[in-house]
Design an enzyme around this catalytic site. Structure first.
Site, PDB file in Angstrom:
ATOM      1  N   ARG A 138      -3.988  -1.135  -0.682  1.00 14.46           N
ATOM      2  CA  ARG A 138      -3.849  -2.338   0.153  1.00 14.46           C
ATOM      3  C   ARG A 138      -3.581  -1.923   1.594  1.00 14.46           C
ATOM      4  NH1 ARG A 138       1.016  -6.579  -0.254  1.00 14.46           N
ATOM      5  NH2 ARG A 138       0.038  -8.392   0.685  1.00 14.46           N
ATOM      6  N   PHE A 141       0.294  -4.490   9.982  1.00 13.16           N
ATOM      7  CA  PHE A 141       1.391  -4.781   9.064  1.00 13.16           C
ATOM      8  C   PHE A 141       1.788  -3.518   8.308  1.00 13.16           C
ATOM      9  CE2 PHE A 141       2.622  -7.372   4.999  1.00 13.16           C
ATOM     10  CZ  PHE A 141       3.944  -7.000   5.166  1.00 13.16           C
ATOM     11  N   GLN A 190      -0.224   0.225   1.769  1.00 12.37           N
ATOM     12  CA  GLN A 190       0.519   0.257   0.510  1.00 12.37           C
ATOM     13  C   GLN A 190      -0.180   1.145  -0.501  1.00 12.37           C
ATOM     14  OE1 GLN A 190       1.577  -3.604  -1.052  1.00 12.37           O
ATOM     15  NE2 GLN A 190       2.073  -2.802  -3.082  1.00 12.37           N
ATOM     16  N   ASN A 205       7.883  -4.151  -4.046  1.00 15.68           N
ATOM     17  CA  ASN A 205       8.516  -4.719  -5.239  1.00 15.68           C
ATOM     18  C   ASN A 205       7.920  -6.072  -5.563  1.00 15.68           C
ATOM     19  OD1 ASN A 205       9.904  -6.772  -3.728  1.00 15.68           O
ATOM     20  ND2 ASN A 205      11.507  -5.302  -3.203  1.00 15.68           N
ATOM     21  N   PHE A 229       5.267   1.262   0.622  1.00 15.25           N
ATOM     22  CA  PHE A 229       4.414   0.974   1.774  1.00 15.25           C
ATOM     23  C   PHE A 229       4.975   1.654   3.006  1.00 15.25           C
ATOM     24  CE2 PHE A 229       7.418  -2.543   1.516  1.00 15.25           C
ATOM     25  CZ  PHE A 229       7.819  -2.749   2.829  1.00 15.25           C
ATOM     26  N   LEU A 288      11.220  -8.344   6.388  1.00 11.44           N
ATOM     27  CA  LEU A 288      11.368  -7.637   5.104  1.00 11.44           C
ATOM     28  C   LEU A 288      12.776  -7.062   4.911  1.00 11.44           C
ATOM     29  CD1 LEU A 288       7.970  -5.693   5.090  1.00 11.44           C
ATOM     30  CD2 LEU A 288       8.497  -7.879   3.988  1.00 11.44           C
ATOM     31  N   HIS A 297      13.418  -5.384   0.854  1.00  9.47           N
ATOM     32  CA  HIS A 297      12.781  -4.131   0.442  1.00  9.47           C
ATOM     33  C   HIS A 297      13.644  -2.967   0.904  1.00  9.47           C
ATOM     34  CE1 HIS A 297       8.829  -5.890  -0.725  1.00  9.47           C
ATOM     35  NE2 HIS A 297       9.202  -6.826   0.135  1.00  9.47           N
TER      36      HIS A 297
END
Length: 199
Positions: A85, A90, A93, A133, A144, A153, A157
């Site tokens: 991903r 951003f 991942q 997660n 990531f 976040l 995370h």
């Protein structure tokens, strides 16, 4: 004339801080098409073992390939896994070496997910290494790396490391720039971890 260099200063400084350093060598292309693969570079990651020892050890063992599900089974880990991903501006991942699509989860702690260790570190800059997660206390093998500040976040995370140096961040940027299919950010051409380990 020999081209010999000394120890990597950034690695030595990280170790001097009591942390550990792991790496991923990244290539773009299918595993079957070794001649058509393009090496993108190495990502060196400093693990905050002083602050997040459990999370870091899970990640480190998947980098070194020393973990296996049982004494008779082969080791499992990030070698030959993909970044599944890529979301520009951003994060990138990876870590799903089970299903290669973001649905796989395991850990060195009884093969299941483990609790959020703490939220000491923040998603305050590009190059932050954090656990992916599916909600509270659901950490596994996926992670990531941020491509910018992602403060929304924080507290959700676990940040447990960072990209070590500029050349590593350049490799992250190359991954970030990879063409993707659709809004979920699946790379059009696989981004593979062709080698990994501890420095």
């Amino acid at each position: 004339m020999n081209n010999i260099s000394g120890p990597d200063q950034a690695v030595m400084e990280a170790i001097g801080r009591g942390n550990k350093v792991v790496f991923f060598d990244i290539a773009m292309g299918d595993a079957e098409d070794t001649e058509g693969s393009v090496a993108l570079g190495r990502i060196k990651l400093e693990l905050f073992v002083q602050d997040c020892p459990k999370t870091c050890e899970n990640f480190r063992q998947f980098c070194t390939g020393e973990y296996s599900l049982s004494p008779s089974s082969p080791p499992i880990g990030y070698l030959n896994s993909t970044f599944h991903r890529i979301l520009k501006d951003f994060m990138i991942q990876g870590g799903d070496f089970l299903n290669h699509d973001g649905t796989g989860k395991t850990s060195i702690y009884n093969g299941t997910s483990f609790a959020d260790e703490n939220f000491l570190h923040k998603h305050d800059q590009p190059g932050v290494l954090s656990m992916a997660n599916s909600g509270k206390d659901s950490n596994g093998c996926q992670f990531f790396i941020t491509c910018q500040k992602c403060d929304w976040l924080d507290g959700k995370h676990v940040v447990f490391g960072k990209v070590l140096d500029e050349s590593s961040m350049l490799t992250v940027r190359k991954c970030e720039a990879a063409p993707v299919i659709g809004s979920k950010g699946k790379p059009r051409i696989p981004l593979r971890v062709v080698q990994c380990g501890e420095l």
